[in-house]
Design a protein around this motif. Structure first.
Motif, PDB file in Angstrom:
ATOM      1  N   LYS A 126       0.837  -1.206   0.000  1.00  0.00           N
ATOM      2  CA  LYS A 126       0.000   0.000   0.000  1.00  0.00           C
ATOM      3  C   LYS A 126       0.870   1.253   0.000  1.00  0.00           C
ATOM      4  CE  LYS A 126      -4.021  -2.059   2.189  1.00  0.00           C
ATOM      5  NZ  LYS A 126      -4.840  -2.150   3.395  1.00  0.00           N
TER       6      LYS A 126
ATOM      7  N   ALA B 174       2.342   1.694  -3.414  1.00  0.00           N
ATOM      8  CA  ALA B 174       1.347   2.259  -4.338  1.00  0.00           C
ATOM      9  C   ALA B 174       1.167   3.763  -4.086  1.00  0.00           C
ATOM     10  CB  ALA B 174       0.011   1.534  -4.188  1.00  0.00           C
ATOM     11  N   GLU B 175       1.186   4.170  -2.826  1.00  0.00           N
ATOM     12  CA  GLU B 175       1.094   5.603  -2.509  1.00  0.00           C
ATOM     13  C   GLU B 175       2.307   6.350  -3.060  1.00  0.00           C
ATOM     14  OE1 GLU B 175       0.264   6.583   1.590  1.00  0.00           O
ATOM     15  OE2 GLU B 175      -1.126   4.893   1.750  1.00  0.00           O
TER      16      GLU B 175
ATOM     17  N   GLY C  12       3.917   5.571  -5.757  1.00  0.00           N
ATOM     18  CA  GLY C  12       3.667   5.692  -7.195  1.00  0.00           C
ATOM     19  C   GLY C  12       2.688   6.807  -7.510  1.00  0.00           C
ATOM     20  N   ARG C  13       1.616   6.901  -6.737  1.00  0.00           N
ATOM     21  CA  ARG C  13       0.635   7.972  -6.951  1.00  0.00           C
ATOM     22  C   ARG C  13       1.263   9.350  -6.693  1.00  0.00           C
ATOM     23  NH1 ARG C  13      -2.881   4.084  -4.814  1.00  0.00           N
ATOM     24  NH2 ARG C  13      -2.573   4.821  -2.697  1.00  0.00           N
ATOM     25  N   ALA C  14       2.042   9.453  -5.624  1.00  0.00           N
ATOM     26  CA  ALA C  14       2.683  10.729  -5.303  1.00  0.00           C
ATOM     27  C   ALA C  14       3.671  11.122  -6.402  1.00  0.00           C
ATOM     28  CB  ALA C  14       3.398  10.648  -3.952  1.00  0.00           C
ATOM     29  N   TYR C  15       4.411  10.148  -6.914  1.00  0.00           N
ATOM     30  CA  TYR C  15       5.367  10.439  -7.989  1.00  0.00           C
ATOM     31  C   TYR C  15       4.621  10.884  -9.246  1.00  0.00           C
ATOM     32  CZ  TYR C  15       9.021   9.959 -11.450  1.00  0.00           C
ATOM     33  OH  TYR C  15       9.893  10.207 -12.477  1.00  0.00           O
ATOM     34  N   GLN C  16       3.537  10.193  -9.552  1.00  0.00           N
ATOM     35  CA  GLN C  16       2.733  10.562 -10.731  1.00  0.00           C
ATOM     36  C   GLN C  16       2.214  11.990 -10.595  1.00  0.00           C
ATOM     37  OE1 GLN C  16      -0.998   8.459 -11.163  1.00  0.00           O
ATOM     38  NE2 GLN C  16      -0.909   8.636 -13.384  1.00  0.00           N
ATOM     39  N   GLN C  17       1.720  12.352  -9.425  1.00  0.00           N
ATOM     40  CA  GLN C  17       1.235  13.710  -9.195  1.00  0.00           C
ATOM     41  C   GLN C  17       2.369  14.726  -9.332  1.00  0.00           C
ATOM     42  OE1 GLN C  17      -1.949  14.752  -8.894  1.00  0.00           O
ATOM     43  NE2 GLN C  17      -2.369  12.628  -9.432  1.00  0.00           N
TER      44      GLN C  17
END
Length: 119
Positions: free
Chosen positions: A84, A87-88, A90-95
């Motif tokens: 988890k 995955a967070e 990855g989301r933070a990097y994408q943002q």
């Protein structure tokens, strides 16, 4: 096609003002970029700390486990928490990448002109 641009005391004041606006905008963008990177890094460190705490707790529980299934359950719970957090990340990097792209794609402001013209 090439423009004759000279930087020096003979530059017209209007041209110098245009350069100043460009330089100021550059440094404002740098400040925004630094704030975004700091926000990303702070989040990353918080997630690493959370993962470290989860691993520490799992190690303690595994040490207290009475059966192999208890050990396996603790290990599985730790892996779920780590996935988890991953995955967070990855989301933070994408943002972060999307924000940086938005700043790069932002249209520059039109130079301000002096509306008081003499005719």
């Amino acid at each position: 096609m090439s423009e004759n641009v000279t930087l020096g005391p003979l530059q017209p004041p209007a041209a110098l003002k245009a350069y100043v606006q460009i330089v100021v905008k550059f440094w404002e963008n740098q400040e925004t970029a630094l704030e975004d990177v700091k926000e990303f890094a702070d989040g990353w460190f918080a997630r690493r700390r959370e993962g470290m705490q989860a691993a520490l707790e799992a190690a303690k529980h595994i040490g207290d486990a009475e059966t192999p299934s208890d050990i396996l359950r603790e290990y599985q719970d730790l892996l779920n928490r780590e996935m988890k957090l991953f995955a967070e990340d990855g989301r933070a990097y994408q943002q972060q990448v999307l924000r940086a792209g938005a700043h790069l794609n932002a249209q520059p402001e039109a130079p301000k002109t002096d509306e008081r013209r003499t005719g």
